[in-house]
Design a protein around this motif. Structure first.
Motif, PDB file in Angstrom:
ATOM      1  N   LEU A   1       0.844  -1.179   0.079  1.00 48.44           N
ATOM      2  CA  LEU A   1      -0.070  -0.028  -0.382  1.00 48.44           C
ATOM      3  C   LEU A   1       0.896   1.118  -0.658  1.00 48.44           C
ATOM      4  O   LEU A   1       0.295   2.398   0.470  1.00 48.44           O
ATOM      5  N   ALA A   2       2.180   1.113   0.610  1.00 47.41           N
ATOM      6  CA  ALA A   2       2.840   1.857   0.241  1.00 47.41           C
ATOM      7  C   ALA A   2       4.693   1.842  -0.706  1.00 47.41           C
ATOM      8  O   ALA A   2       4.918   0.714  -0.278  1.00 47.41           O
ATOM      9  N   ILE A   3       5.457   2.775  -0.853  1.00 51.07           N
ATOM     10  CA  ILE A   3       6.720   2.595  -1.704  1.00 51.07           C
ATOM     11  C   ILE A   3       7.389   2.872  -0.909  1.00 51.07           C
ATOM     12  O   ILE A   3       7.414   3.981   0.109  1.00 51.07           O
ATOM     13  N   GLY A   4       8.492   1.955  -0.138  1.00 52.11           N
ATOM     14  CA  GLY A   4       9.317   2.377   0.534  1.00 52.11           C
ATOM     15  C   GLY A   4      10.373   1.438   0.690  1.00 52.11           C
ATOM     16  O   GLY A   4      10.560   0.325  -0.159  1.00 52.11           O
ATOM     17  N   PRO A   5      11.538   1.633   1.856  1.00 53.41           N
ATOM     18  CA  PRO A   5      13.068   0.524   1.642  1.00 53.41           C
ATOM     19  C   PRO A   5      11.630  -1.123   2.027  1.00 53.41           C
ATOM     20  O   PRO A   5      10.804  -1.060   2.880  1.00 53.41           O
ATOM     21  N   ARG A   6      13.039  -2.454   1.839  1.00 61.92           N
ATOM     22  CA  ARG A   6      11.901  -3.240   2.241  1.00 61.92           C
ATOM     23  C   ARG A   6      11.962  -4.150   3.934  1.00 61.92           C
ATOM     24  O   ARG A   6      13.008  -3.061   4.961  1.00 61.92           O
ATOM     25  N   PRO A   7      10.846  -4.086   4.474  1.00 56.73           N
ATOM     26  CA  PRO A   7      10.400  -4.440   5.953  1.00 56.73           C
ATOM     27  C   PRO A   7      11.039  -5.032   6.157  1.00 56.73           C
ATOM     28  O   PRO A   7      10.869  -5.965   6.104  1.00 56.73           O
ATOM     29  N   GLU A   8      11.489  -4.600   7.597  1.00 55.51           N
ATOM     30  CA  GLU A   8      12.284  -5.817   8.176  1.00 55.51           C
ATOM     31  C   GLU A   8      10.780  -6.898   9.268  1.00 55.51           C
ATOM     32  O   GLU A   8      10.215  -6.370   9.163  1.00 55.51           O
ATOM     33  N   ARG A   9      10.967  -8.319   8.865  1.00 55.58           N
ATOM     34  CA  ARG A   9       9.674  -8.675   8.891  1.00 55.58           C
ATOM     35  C   ARG A   9       9.564  -8.340  10.657  1.00 55.58           C
ATOM     36  O   ARG A   9       8.380  -9.044  10.841  1.00 55.58           O
ATOM     37  N   LEU A  10      11.026  -8.064  11.330  1.00 55.42           N
ATOM     38  CA  LEU A  10      10.337  -7.745  12.854  1.00 55.42           C
ATOM     39  C   LEU A  10       9.333  -6.966  12.328  1.00 55.42           C
ATOM     40  O   LEU A  10       7.892  -7.031  14.153  1.00 55.42           O
ATOM     41  N   VAL A  11       9.386  -5.575  12.364  1.00 66.01           N
ATOM     42  CA  VAL A  11       9.244  -5.103  12.532  1.00 66.01           C
ATOM     43  C   VAL A  11       7.576  -4.915  11.590  1.00 66.01           C
ATOM     44  O   VAL A  11       6.508  -4.537  12.217  1.00 66.01           O
ATOM     45  N   VAL A  12       7.609  -5.415  10.848  1.00 65.22           N
ATOM     46  CA  VAL A  12       5.753  -5.936   9.982  1.00 65.22           C
ATOM     47  C   VAL A  12       5.454  -6.527  11.387  1.00 65.22           C
ATOM     48  O   VAL A  12       4.033  -6.738  11.612  1.00 65.22           O
ATOM     49  N   CYS A  13       6.081  -7.596  12.034  1.00 68.77           N
ATOM     50  CA  CYS A  13       5.332  -8.356  13.243  1.00 68.77           C
ATOM     51  C   CYS A  13       4.349  -7.461  14.364  1.00 68.77           C
ATOM     52  O   CYS A  13       4.164  -7.461  14.988  1.00 68.77           O
ATOM     53  N   ASN A  14       5.803  -6.484  14.831  1.00 66.27           N
ATOM     54  CA  ASN A  14       4.946  -4.782  15.442  1.00 66.27           C
ATOM     55  C   ASN A  14       4.315  -4.379  15.132  1.00 66.27           C
ATOM     56  O   ASN A  14       3.830  -3.942  16.228  1.00 66.27           O
ATOM     57  N   ALA A  15       4.667  -3.860  14.137  1.00 61.97           N
ATOM     58  CA  ALA A  15       3.208  -3.268  13.366  1.00 61.97           C
ATOM     59  C   ALA A  15       2.085  -4.356  14.111  1.00 61.97           C
ATOM     60  O   ALA A  15       1.047  -3.442  14.008  1.00 61.97           O
ATOM     61  N   ALA A  16       1.565  -4.881  13.212  1.00 59.94           N
ATOM     62  CA  ALA A  16       0.633  -5.820  13.498  1.00 59.94           C
ATOM     63  C   ALA A  16       0.454  -6.080  14.927  1.00 59.94           C
ATOM     64  O   ALA A  16      -0.860  -5.803  15.558  1.00 59.94           O
ATOM     65  N   LEU A  17       1.467  -6.583  15.898  1.00 63.67           N
ATOM     66  CA  LEU A  17       1.324  -6.914  17.002  1.00 63.67           C
ATOM     67  C   LEU A  17       0.286  -5.206  17.945  1.00 63.67           C
ATOM     68  O   LEU A  17      -0.499  -5.054  18.885  1.00 63.67           O
ATOM     69  N   GLU A  18       0.759  -4.115  17.668  1.00 61.42           N
ATOM     70  CA  GLU A  18       0.301  -3.191  18.219  1.00 61.42           C
ATOM     71  C   GLU A  18      -0.665  -2.817  17.371  1.00 61.42           C
ATOM     72  O   GLU A  18      -1.965  -2.439  18.539  1.00 61.42           O
ATOM     73  N   LEU A  19      -1.720  -3.314  16.312  1.00 59.55           N
ATOM     74  CA  LEU A  19      -2.737  -2.306  15.684  1.00 59.55           C
ATOM     75  C   LEU A  19      -3.799  -3.952  16.458  1.00 59.55           C
ATOM     76  O   LEU A  19      -4.834  -3.360  17.006  1.00 59.55           O
ATOM     77  N   VAL A  20      -3.020  -5.594  16.856  1.00 64.77           N
ATOM     78  CA  VAL A  20      -4.200  -6.251  17.702  1.00 64.77           C
ATOM     79  C   VAL A  20      -4.534  -5.642  19.083  1.00 64.77           C
ATOM     80  O   VAL A  20      -4.896  -5.300  19.300  1.00 64.77           O
ATOM     81  N   ARG A  21      -3.445  -4.765  19.526  1.00 65.92           N
ATOM     82  CA  ARG A  21      -3.020  -4.255  21.015  1.00 65.92           C
ATOM     83  C   ARG A  21      -4.087  -2.945  21.121  1.00 65.92           C
ATOM     84  O   ARG A  21      -4.489  -2.832  21.920  1.00 65.92           O
ATOM     85  N   SER A  22      -3.773  -1.974  19.961  1.00 69.96           N
ATOM     86  CA  SER A  22      -4.491  -0.834  20.031  1.00 69.96           C
ATOM     87  C   SER A  22      -6.626  -1.451  20.383  1.00 69.96           C
ATOM     88  O   SER A  22      -7.519  -0.718  20.321  1.00 69.96           O
ATOM     89  N   THR A  23      -6.320  -2.921  19.108  1.00 76.79           N
ATOM     90  CA  THR A  23      -8.092  -2.393  18.747  1.00 76.79           C
ATOM     91  C   THR A  23      -8.548  -3.720  19.737  1.00 76.79           C
ATOM     92  O   THR A  23      -9.649  -3.743  20.373  1.00 76.79           O
ATOM     93  N   SER A  24      -8.181  -4.095  20.977  1.00 70.81           N
ATOM     94  CA  SER A  24      -8.630  -4.842  21.966  1.00 70.81           C
ATOM     95  C   SER A  24      -8.681  -4.446  23.039  1.00 70.81           C
ATOM     96  O   SER A  24      -9.377  -4.518  23.769  1.00 70.81           O
ATOM     97  N   ALA A  25      -7.890  -3.517  23.186  1.00 74.84           N
ATOM     98  CA  ALA A  25      -7.754  -2.428  24.031  1.00 74.84           C
ATOM     99  C   ALA A  25      -9.478  -1.529  24.593  1.00 74.84           C
ATOM    100  O   ALA A  25      -9.303  -1.902  25.487  1.00 74.84           O
TER     101      ALA A  25
END
Length: 896
Positions: A88-112
Motif C-alpha cells: 500500500l506504499a513504496i519504501g525500503p524493504r521492511p524487516e519482518r520483525l518490524v511488520v510483526c510488531n506493527a501487526a501486534l500494535e494494531l491488535v493491541r490497540s483494537t482489543s484495548a
C-alpha cells in the motif's frame, strides 16, 4: 470452545483446531465467531488460500483491512513499513520483525477498546509471510483481550509455527454418532444405502452430510446401484460440483472471481460483473450454503468448495476472471501482475514487464522466494530471447545465492558455454553458473575465468553503481578470497580499481579486507564500522551477509548478531534459506571464540543439516572448520583428523587454499593444547613465517599467540621477539579487543625479563578482553605458568584457578589438563607421597607418565633435557620404581 470465547473478555490467548478435511473445523469456527459476536467481541476472519501462495502478506492484508476501522494507526516508525509490506506504499524493504510488531500494535490497540477474535481457517495454506506474523502474535497475546483461533489440517500441524499452540483435535465420529448425524439430515435412506454411506464416510461429518446429496432418488431408495468407491475428496468435490452446476451462470462467474481473488472478495469487483448488485448475484450460492456473505465479503463455507469452483471451470473462464480482477486491482501492482500472468495465453512483453517490476517490489518487501517465482514466470512470458534470458538468469541468481531454490539453475550451468556474452542476462547467469560449478567439485579456475570474461565485457558499458555489475563482482571476489590465491585475486582488484571512487563501498572494502586484513587501513576499518551500524536498516540479505563477512577476521560478528539472527529466523521460515547458511556459520564461529561451545555446535549442526537439505556444498569447508575448532579445543583428536582431512581434500579438489589454512590453524591449536609445541610451530609458521603476516592468509592474525608460544617453548626466542615486533608495527592489536588480547599475551610470552608481568596484566585488563573466554583463559594460563616459575605461588594459583574454571565450563579438556598440572605444582609438597616429591618433581613425573620425552618435558618447563633426566633419577627411588615403565602405576596407586 465457548470457554475460550468467554475468556477473551479477560485475557488473550491462541487456540488451534486440528483435524482432517471435513471433520467440522469450519463449522466450529462459525460457532465460535457467532458466539463471540453475541458477547460483544469484534470478529475478524480470513483464510489460507492455495491460489495466493505467491502473494506475500495476502492473509495479513485481509486482517488489516478489517482491523483499521476499529484501531488507531500504528506509530509512524511501524505504520510505513507495514504499508510497504502490504503493497500500500513504496519504501525500503521492511524487516519482518518490524511488520510483526506493527501487526501486534494494531491488535493491541483494537482489543484495548473491545475484545477481539481473529479467526483463520485453513492456516496451512496461508502465505508464509502472513503465517510468520500470526505465529509471532500467538506468543504475545498475554496482556491483551485478543484471541487467535486457527484451523489446520491434521497432516500439516507439525509446522513449527503452530505445533506448540493449545489445541482441540477433531477426530472422526464414532459409529453411533455417525449414524445419528446421517439420520438427522438424511432420514429416508434405504438400509443398504445407509450402510454404504457410513462405510464410505468413515466418520467424516462433512461426508456424512454431503455424500447422500450426490445420489439420485432411485439410488437413495436402493433401486439403482451406487457409484464405485472414490477417494473422499473426489466424492465431495463431485457433490459440490453438482451444486455449483445448478447455480445461475452469473452466480457461477462471481464464485470463480471470488475463488481466484482469495475467497475474500469485497465490494470492489470488476465492473463487467456488476450487471446487478454483487451481493445479489451471489445470493443463490449463499442459499445453497456454499458461501457466507458478511459485511460485503465472500467467504467459502469449506475449502473444498473453493477448490471445486476452480477445478470445474474451464481455462477460458479462468483467464476471463483473472483479466477482470487485474482490471480492478490497479492499486496492488503485484496482485495485478499475477492476475495478468494467469490470464496470458502467449508471450506478452507488457505482462512480463509488469511481473518483473512486481518481482522487484516483492523482493523489496523482503520476500526473495516469491520474487524468484515472479521472475521465472516473467521469463516464460517474454517474447524476446534477450529479455527471457535476463529474467531467467536473475531468477537463477536469486536461487543460487539467496533462496536455495533450484529452479532453472542446472539448466543455466548446462548451457553456460552457449550463453551470449553480450546478452543482458550474462552477468547474472555467469554468477549463478559459477556457484553451481563449484557445487560440482569444479576447480575455482573455471568459474573464475568465465566470470572474468563476462564482467570485463560488460563493465565498460555499465555504471560503477550498477547492481548487476556489483553482484557479479561480489561473486568474483568471493571466489578469489576462498581460493586464497594472489593470481585469482588480482583480476578482482583491477576491476574494482577501474570503477574509481564511485565503486560501491562493499567492493572497496572487500578489496582490502579480504586480500590482507592484517594491513587494512584505519580509514577502511572505520568505514566498515559505520556500515555495520547501518545494518540496522539494511533489508538486502546479501548486503547483510557481505558486511558481516567483511568484519569476520577482525572480530566484528558480535556487532552484526541481531541482523544475522534475523536472517537465520527468515531461513527457518523458508525465506532466503540459502543466505541464512553464512549467517549460521558466522554466529557459530563467534560462539566458539566467545567460549559458547554448546551454541557453536548447535548452530553448526543446523547449518550442516540445511546444506544437506539444499544440496549446497560451495563453502561446506567453513562448517568443517568450526567442527575442527571444537575438536581441537576439546581434545577430540579422532574427530580433528577426520575434519581436517576432509578440508584438505575439499580444498585440493577445487584448488582452494583457504580450506587448507583453516585446517592448519585447527591443527596448530590442538598441538598447543596437548603441549606439542614443535608440531604447533610447524603448523603456525606455515600460515605465515615468523615476523610476517602474509596476504591471502587471514588466519595468520589469529595464530599470533600460537606462533609466539610455540617459538618460546621450543627455544626460538628470536623468532618470537621478531613476530611480536611485526604485530606491533602493523597495529594488529588495535583491530579488535580479541586481537589485542592475543598480541598482548604474545608480547608477554616473548619478554624474558620481569616486564612480562606488566604485559600480562595489561593484556588481561584491556576493555573487552574478557568477552573472548577461550583466548582469555589461554593468556591466564600462560600468566599463571610465568608466576609459578618465579615462585609467586599464591598469585599464580589465583590466575590458574580462574583459567581452570573457564576451560572446564567450555569442556576444553587438553587445556583443563594443562591448568590442572600447573595447579598441582603450586600446591606445595604433595601429601600423596608423604612429602617425598617436590612440586617440580611431581609435575615432571606426571609428564613422563604421559609419555613425553625428556626434551619435550624440558620445553614445557623451561629445563634442559639433562636436568630433566637428573630429576627423574631422583624421582624413581622415591616412588619405589626403577624406570619410566613403572611411573603410571606408581602415580595411580598413590592417588595422583
Amino acid at each position: 470452545m465457548l470457554d475460550f470465547v468467554d475468556g477473551l473478555t479477560e485475557a488473550g490467548a491462541p487456540l488451534l483446531l486440528s483435524g482432517a478435511p471435513g471433520t467440522g473445523k469450519s463449522v466450529l469456527l462459525d460457532v465460535a465467531a457467532d458466539a463471540a459476536r453475541a458477547r460483544g467481541v469484534r470478529v475478524v476472519r480470513t483464510s489460507g488460500v492455495e491460489f495466493e501462495a505467491d502473494l506475500s502478506y495476502a492473509g495479513l492484508g485481509h486482517v488489516y483491512d478489517q482491523l483499521t476501522p476499529y484501531s488507531a494507526d500504528p506509530s509512524p516508525e511501524l505504520r510505513t513499513p507495514l504499508l510497504v509490506a502490504l503493497g500500500l506504499a513504496i519504501g525500503p524493504r521492511p524487516e519482518r520483525l518490524v511488520v510483526c510488531n506493527a501487526a501486534l500494535e494494531l491488535v493491541r490497540s483494537t482489543s484495548a477498546h473491545a475484545p477481539l477474535l481473529v479467526v483463520v481457517d485453513d492456516v496451512q495454506w496461508l502465505d508464509r509471510a502472513s503465517a510468520t506474523v500470526l505465529g509471532f502474535l500467538t506468543r504475545r497475546l498475554a496482556g491483551t483481550r485478543a484471541g487467535l483461533l486457527v484451523s489446520i489440517r491434521a497432516a500439516d500441524e507439525g509446522d513449527s509455527t503452530w505445533a506448540r499452540l493449545p489445541r482441540v483435535e477433531l477426530d472422526r465420529l464414532d459409529e453411533a454418532s455417525s449414524g445419528n448425524l446421517l439420520d438427522s439430515r438424511h432420514p429416508r435412506l434405504a438400509d443398504e444405502v445407509r450402510r454404504r454411506v457410513l462405510e464410505l464416510a468413515d466418520g467424516n461429518p462433512l461426508a456424512l452430510l454431503e455424500l447422500p446429496k450426490s445420489l439420485t432418488a432411485d439410488q437413495r431408495d436402493a433401486l439403482e446401484p451406487l457409484p464405485a468407491s472414490l477417494p473422499l475428496t473426489s466424492n465431495l468435490q463431485a457433490v459440490f460440483a453438482g451444486q455449483i452446476r445448478d447455480l445461475p451462470e452469473r452466480t457461477r462467474e462471481s464464485l470463480l472471481i471470488a475463488a481466484l481473488d482469495g475467497g475474500n472478495t469485497d465490494r470492489e469487483t470488476p465492473a463487467e460483473t456488476q450487471t446487478g448488485d454483487w451481493l445479489t448475484e451471489l445470493g443463490p450460492a449463499e442459499e445453497a450454503q456454499l458461501v457466507r456473505l458478511e459485511s460485503g465479503r465472500v467467504t467459502f463455507r469449506h475449502p473444498l468448495i473453493r477448490s471445486t469452483v476452480v477445478a470445474r471451470s474451464t481455462a477460458p473462464e479462468r483467464r476471463h476472471a483473472h483479466r477482470m480482477l487485474a482490471a480492478v486491482r490497479t492499486n496492488d501492482p503485484v496482485r495485478r501482475a499475477w492476475h495478468l500472468a494467469a490470464a496470458a495465453t502467449a508471450p506478452d512483453e507488457e505482462t512480463a514487464g509488469l511481473l518483473e517490476r512486481a518481482a522487484d517490489l516483492t523482493q523489496a518487501r523482503g520476500d526473495v522466494s516469491r520474487a524468484g517465482a515472479a521472475l521465472t514466470r516473467a521469463a516464460e512470458l517474454s517474447p524476446a530471447a534477450a529479455d527471457r534470458g535476463r529474467r531467467l538468469a536473475k531468477a537463477a541468481y536469486l536461487g543460487t545465492r539467496v533462496t536455495g531454490d533450484g529452479s532453472h539453475r542446472s539448466d543455466i550451468v548446462r548451457r553456460i558455454d552457449e550463453l551470449d556474452p553480450d546478452s543482458d542476462g550474462a552477468l547474472y547467469a555467469a554468477a549463478a553458473g559459477a556457484h553451481l560449478l563449484l557445487n560440482r567439485e569444479s576447480d575455482v579456475d573455471t568459474p573464475h575465468a568465465v566470470l572474468c570474461e563476462v564482467i570485463a565485457r560488460h563493465a565498460p558499458s555499465l555504471s560503477p553503481t550498477d547492481k548487476t555489475l556489483a553482484d557479479a563482482l561480489g561473486v568474483l571476489g568471493g571466489i578469489g578470497f576462498n581460493a586464497g590465491r594472489a593470481d585469482l585475486w588480482e583480476p578482482f582488484h583491477e576491476l574494482v580499481a577501474g570503477l574509481g571512487p564511485a565503486a560501491p563501498m562493499v567492493l572497496r572494502l572487500r578489496d582490502t579486507m579480504w586480500r590482507d586484513a592484517a594491513h587494512v587501513p584505519t580509514a577502511h576499518v572505520e568505514e566498515l564500522d559505520r556500515a555495520i551500524v547501518a545494518l540496522e536498516n539494511e533489508r538486502d540479505p546479501e548486503q547483510v551477509v557481505t558486511v558481516a563477512g567483511l568484519g569476520t577476521w577482525i572480530d566484528r560478528i558480535a556487532a552484526c548478531r541481531p541482523r544475522l539472527w534475523s536472517l537465520v529466523e527468515a531461513g527457518r521460515q523458508g525465506e532466503a534459506t540459502l543466505i541464512s547458511l553464512p549467517a549460521l556459520g558466522m554466529l557459530s564461529l563467534d560462539s566458539f571464540l566467545c567460549g559458547e561451545w554448546t551454541a557453536c555446535q548447535q548452530l553448526n549442526d543446523e547449518a550442516l543439516h540445511l546444506r544437506d537439505t539444499l544440496g549446497d556444498d560451495v563453502i561446506r569447508y567453513q562448517n568443517l572448520f568450526h567442527r575442527a575448532l571444537l575438536a581441537a579445543g576439546q581434545g577430540d583428536e579422532a574427530l580433528l583428523d577426520t575434519m581436517t582431512e576432509k578440508m584438505y581434500r575439499w580444498g585440493a579438489a577445487r584448488r582452494m587454499r583457504l580450506p587448507e589454512q583453516m585446517a592448519t590453524y585447527a591443527c596448530s591449536l590442538a598441538a598447543i593444547g596437548r603441549g606439542d609445541f614443535e608440531e604447533a610451530y610447524g603448523h603456525a609458521s606455515r600460515l605465515s613465517p615468523p615476523a610476517t603476516f602474509a596476504p591471502h592468509s587471514p588466519l595468520a592474525m589469529w595464530a599470533v599467540l600460537d606462533l609466539v608460544e610455540a617459538s618460546v617453548r621450543t627455544g626460538r626466542t628470536a623468532e618470537a621477539t621478531a613476530h611480536v615486533a611485526a604485530a606491533h608495527e602493523i597495529g594488529l592489536g588495535a583491530l579488535s579487543s580479541r586481537l589485542g588480547l592475543l598480541v598482548g599475551g604474545a608480547a608477554a610470552l616473548a619478554q624474558q625479563g620481569p616486564a612480562a608481568e606488566d604485559l600480562f596484566a595489561a593484556a588481561l585488563a584491556a576493555p573487552g578482553a574478557e568477552r573472548w573466554r577461550f583466548e582469555y583463559a589461554r593468556v591466564q594460563l600462560c600468566y599463571g605458568e610465568w608466576l609459578r616459575r618465579r615462585k609467586a605461588t599464591s598469585r599464580a594459583r589465583d590466575v590458574l584457578e580462574s583459567a581452570y574454571e573457564q576451560f572446564s565450563e567450555m569442556g576444553a579438556r587438553p587445556w583443563v589438563a594443562r591448568a590442572k598440572g600447573e595447579l598441582r605444582a603450586t600446591s606445595g609438597r604433595s601429601a600423596r607421597f608423604g612429602a617425598a616429591l617436590t612440586p617440580q618433581e611431581l609435575q615432571i613425573a606426571n609428564l613422563a607418565a604421559q609419555g613425553l620425552t625428556n626434551k619435550e618435558i624440558g620445553q614445557k618447563l623451561f629445563l634442559s633435557p639433562r636436568t630433566v633426566s637428573t630429576l627423574l633419577y631422583r624421582i624413581f627411588p622415591k616412588l619405589g620404581i626403577k624406570s619410566r615403565a613403572g611411573l603410571r602405576d606408581a602415580l595411580s596407586s598413590a592417588g595422583s
